[in-house]
Design an enzyme around this catalytic site. Structure first.
Site, short mmCIF file in Angstrom:
data_model
loop_
_atom_site.label_atom_id
_atom_site.label_comp_id
_atom_site.label_asym_id
_atom_site.label_seq_id
_atom_site.Cartn_x
_atom_site.Cartn_y
_atom_site.Cartn_z
N SER A 133 -51.21 5.49 30.14
CA SER A 133 -52.37 4.60 30.27
C SER A 133 -52.82 4.48 31.72
O SER A 133 -53.91 3.98 32.00
CB SER A 133 -52.00 3.22 29.73
OG SER A 133 -50.94 2.67 30.48
N CYS A 134 -51.99 4.91 32.65
CA CYS A 134 -52.35 4.89 34.07
C CYS A 134 -53.46 5.91 34.36
O CYS A 134 -53.70 6.82 33.57
CB CYS A 134 -51.15 5.25 34.94
SG CYS A 134 -49.90 3.96 35.05
N ILE A 135 -54.11 5.72 35.52
CA ILE A 135 -55.17 6.64 35.93
C ILE A 135 -54.78 7.31 37.23
O ILE A 135 -54.38 6.64 38.18
CB ILE A 135 -56.49 5.87 36.17
CG1 ILE A 135 -56.84 5.02 34.96
CG2 ILE A 135 -57.60 6.82 36.59
CD1 ILE A 135 -57.98 5.45 34.16
N GLY A 186 -55.61 7.21 31.38
CA GLY A 186 -56.21 6.17 30.55
C GLY A 186 -56.03 6.42 29.06
O GLY A 186 -56.88 6.06 28.25
#
Lengths: 164, 203
Positions: free
Chosen positions: A30-32, A96
């Site tokens: 989910s990190c960018i 994401g």
């Protein structure tokens, strides 16, 4: 040339003007992974954004790359400090994803999507446009950029690495 | 928890919770499988968020992850993570030659462990804790864990990771069983046990 790989971990931010450096954000869910690159000066940087908003962060928080609203100005300023020009900067982003479908409150649901929206909002605040991106879906990604060429690559499991 | 500093006593408390939880989990699994099951003494580590993927084996390593949401008296997540080879080992040990999907077997084993572990924790805090049904996925360690880290570390940049490894029938399964609690829950739970310890003049 012998390349130096630098891992940009969760919440971290790294800039470089060394042609031998490759910046890597490994295992983005989910990190960018956010890249800013000045192709004229050949200066680039990467932030590993974990969350959309720093509103609730501890006041002595030093991890500039952790939140979308601190990572974008933080990365930009660090690049300008070492000689990049704002009008040259191009932006690339990946990540994401939503890794699990879990109906537990609204927090984990779409944290990836909330990150994408927050990063885009923070970029438009700085009047920066995204040149290319690979976001959403439900697979993890590894993003890397070569400082010498500005070429960015993204890799998911079971798939060959592709240029972004 | 805005600024809790995890004390030596806190770490001891977390270690003991892990011990009782994993003891219960091993017993439950052993009864169902009718085989000896061992869970190692849990490791408690206070981790900076950027170190978490390395602590759990490496950001880009491919793992099977089984994931549960924890809610009610405590809020957080449980994640069971193993590599493909060990997932196969679990399947072979538990289901033998039966043609059953590896993910279902791993997910069921994780479910039994989590139920017993969290059940023991609920008894200790004398309150109700709910677990969601398991979700299984294969991907890189970093990508499996980062959404959970985002949820438990929205304020602080550190979190406590409680992890144990599993042995079934002398087959060592080197996986991680991880409990991540949201800051407020971790804080409340530690306060609760601190007060019990202090009232009992524990030395």
């Amino acid at each position: 040339m012998i390349m130096t790989n630098i891992n940009v971990g969760m919440g971290e931010l790294h800039v470089s003007k060394s042609p031998d450096v490759v910046l890597i954000a490994p295992g983005l869910g989910s990190c960018i992974g956010l890249i800013m690159y000045d192709p004229i000066a050949k200066i680039g940087g990467m932030a590993h954004v974990v969350l959309p908003d720093s509103a609730n962060a501890k006041s002595n928080n030093v991890l500039l790359g952790k939140y979308a609203d601190t990572a974008i100005p933080g990365l930009l300023n660090s690049l300008l400090k070492i000689g990049a020009k704002k009008s040259n900067i191009m932006v690339i982003m990946a990540g994401g994803a939503q890794m699990f479908n879990l109906d537990k409150g609204s927090n984990i649901l779409n944290i990836g999507m909330r990150n994408v929206i927050a990063v885009k909002a923070a970029l438009s605040k700085e009047k920066l446009n995204v040149k290319s991106s690979d976001t959403g879906g439900n697979t993890g990604r590894t993003l890397r950029i070569e400082i010498s060429t500005g070429k960015a690559y993204v890799k998911s499991i079971g798939q060959p690495e592709g240029e972004l | 928890m805005a600024n809790r500093v995890i004390s030596k006593l806190d770490l001891d408390i977390l270690g003991e919770i892990g011990n009782i939880g994993s003891g219960n989990a091993a017993t439950a699994l052993s009864e169902i499988l009718n085989r000896p099951v061992l869970l190692t003494v849990p490791k408690i580590k206070l981790c900076e968020i950027q170190e978490i993927p390395e602590t759990l084996g490496g950001a880009e390593e491919i793992r099977t992850g089984v994931f549960f949401g924890v809610s009610n008296a405590l809020n957080g997540y449980v994640l069971f993570m193993i590599n493909g080879e060990d997932a196969q080992k679990i399947k072979n040990t538990v289901a033998g030659k039966y043609d059953i999907d590896v993910n279902s077997v791993v997910s069921e084993v994780a479910n039994i462990i989590s139920g017993a572990y969290i059940g023991a924790l609920a008894t200790m805090i004398d309150n109700k804790i709910d677990l969601t049904p398991p979700e299984v996925g294969q991907d890189m360690v970093g990508s499996l864990i980062d959404g959970l880290v985002a949820c438990v570390c929205s304020y602080a940049d550190k979190t406590v990771i409680i992890s144990t490894t599993l042995t079934i029938d002398n087959e060592k399964i080197s996986g991680f069983y991880i409990l991540l609690l949201e800051e407020e829950s971790l804080d409340n739970m530690l306060d609760y046990f601190n007060s019990i310890v202090k009232n009992n003049d524990y030395d």
